[in-house]
Scaffold this active site. Structure first.
Site: not given
Length: 450
Positions: A154, A156, A227-228, A261
């Site tokens: 995950h 930080s 998935e960007l 996103c």
């Protein structure tokens, strides 16, 4: 050492010791051992445990939501909704996974031939901070139901959420090590991907991170799903219902303080509606309550980190230098960024070309349908687009010309367990959720019996 601060109070939350290479390898071996028995469990057992997990999420949702708010500043009411959505995806796969993965009979010359859908093993999930539970659960629910096991790397700044997710899985009664949180930094991800017991990787994050993970996975011939992010367009045609469209556009851009996103980041509006629509939009944005994320009435709070707010400020200022006009907002105070509307935005400006991850909406006008389509497709991203029109047939006719992974008519782009989610171009590849999502990390085994 992994450190994190509360973005609203600047209070230091934790210092977590990251795993060393030996501990990472042991976690992977433990996950692989767990897979050997987990893959043999009946669907009825998986269903019982996944339903337990959904119920645990619901019963603990306020406590879990406070962790989200503390770590990344999400307004508390929206954090509670995030936990509720996680329970929903667990319930969805409880009900549907068995039928989604049922053998597919195929008529051939054989006595019997079919496709069997089987789990592949240990899958690594590299996840972002903006939806610290939801992003994980839309991976976790289908993959555990499919018989795979998961490793979580995950972000930080949400390590408490990561720890609690593993605890939730264990509390629900899942066997030990079917889902393991790895408190590691990004520079250790490649070591995990390289391990022969890790069979695949999924990442939600930046284009830079996606390239790094995909290239490492490719070197070892392992499946990846990316998935960007995106720069979704909100396209308002001249026959749109203005009042309903305004409500949807405000939600699409400003929920989660704009850190999504799939947020509508580029408002493309027919020139005949521009003045009226933007004036009403400014009024609505002024009414958004900013403040303490722990206040249930707060809609906009701080961004997750001050450096993210600074980056958004730079994108805005460069665009203003190129001719964009600030209609409302535009000021930053540490991690807080005012809800902002930039008008007269043109292609080539940073707020048009780049992903803006915060509460800023870029407004561009168009003359006709062709220009609107061209503006949508001009983006390097391809996650989703919203079309607003009272003529549904005309809007549907536009869909074939759009290059995005999703098109929503008179609605914001959103993820829903029942429908596949994913993008095109630099927004990534592969799909999450629905039938497609559970099939991403499956061995589709052909069986032929003469």
């Amino acid at each position: 050492m992994i450190k994190s601060n509360n973005p609203y109070t600047q209070e230091e939350l934790y210092n977590i010791e990251e795993l060393n290479e030996k501990e990472i390898n042991q976690s992977i071996e433990d996950a692989d051992q767990a897979f050997k028995s987990w893959k043999k469990t009946k669907f009825s057992e998986r269903q019982k445990l996944m339903l337990n997990l959904a119920e645990t999420l619901e019963s603990d949702k306020k406590k879990l939501a406070k962790t989200i708010t503390q770590e990344m500043g999400k307004p508390l009411s929206q954090a509670i909704s995030e936990i509720e959505k996680c329970a929903w995806v667990c319930e969805y796969y409880t009900e549907n996974a068995e039928s989604q993965l049922a053998d597919k009979i195929i008529e051939t010359d054989a006595q019997k031939s079919y496709v069997s859908y089987e789990p592949i093993g240990v899958v690594l999930a590299v996840m972002p901070w903006n939806y610290p539970y939801w992003q994980v659960f839309r991976f976790l629910a289908p993959q555990l139901m499919a018989g795979n096991v998961g490793l979580l790397k995950h972000a930080s700044n949400v390590m408490l959420s990561a720890k609690k997710i593993q605890e939730l899985v264990e509390k629900a009664g899942f066997p030990k090590d079917v889902f393991i949180n790895l408190p590691i930094k990004s520079d250790q991800v490649n070591k995990v991907i390289q391990h022969p017991k890790v069979k695949a990787v999924t990442l939600t994050g930046s284009e830079k991170a996606g390239k790094a993970v995909a290239s490492e996975a490719a070197k070892h011939i392992k499946k990846s799903v990316l998935e960007l992010g995106g720069s979704n367009a909100l396209v308002v045609f001249k026959d749109a219902n203005i009042d309903q469209t305004l409500e949807t556009c405000v939600q699409a851009r400003f929920q989660n303080t704009g850190q999504s996103c799939i947020a509508g980041k580029r408002l493309l509006i027919h020139e005949s509606l521009h003045e009226e629509f933007v004036d009403k939009l400014i009024t609505k944005v002024k009414d958004l309550k900013s403040g303490d994320p722990n206040d249930e009435n707060t809609f906009i709070s701080v961004m997750a980190r001050e450096d993210l707010a600074e980056e958004l400020e730079k994108q805005m200022q460069k665009s203003v230098d190129q001719g964009a006009k600030i209609r409302i907002g535009g000021k930053r105070d540490q991690a807080y960024f005012e809800p902002t509307i930039l008008d007269d935005v043109k292609p080539g400006m940073p707020v048009f070309e780049e992903e803006t991850f915060g509460p800023l909406l870029a407004v561009t006008t168009f003359k006709d349908e062709k220009e609107a389509i061209d503006l949508v497709n001009q983006s390097n991203f391809g996650l989703g687009v919203s079309l607003f029109s009272s003529d549904i047939k005309a809007a549907e006719d536009v869909i074939v010309n759009l290059e995005d992974g999703a098109v929503f008519i008179n609605e914001l782009v959103k993820s829903d367990p029942r429908i596949p989610f994913g993008g095109t171009k630099t927004s990534g590849y592969g799909r999450e959720l629905s039938d497609d999502g559970i099939m991403e990390f499956i061995n589709k085994k052909t069986v032929y019996i003469k």
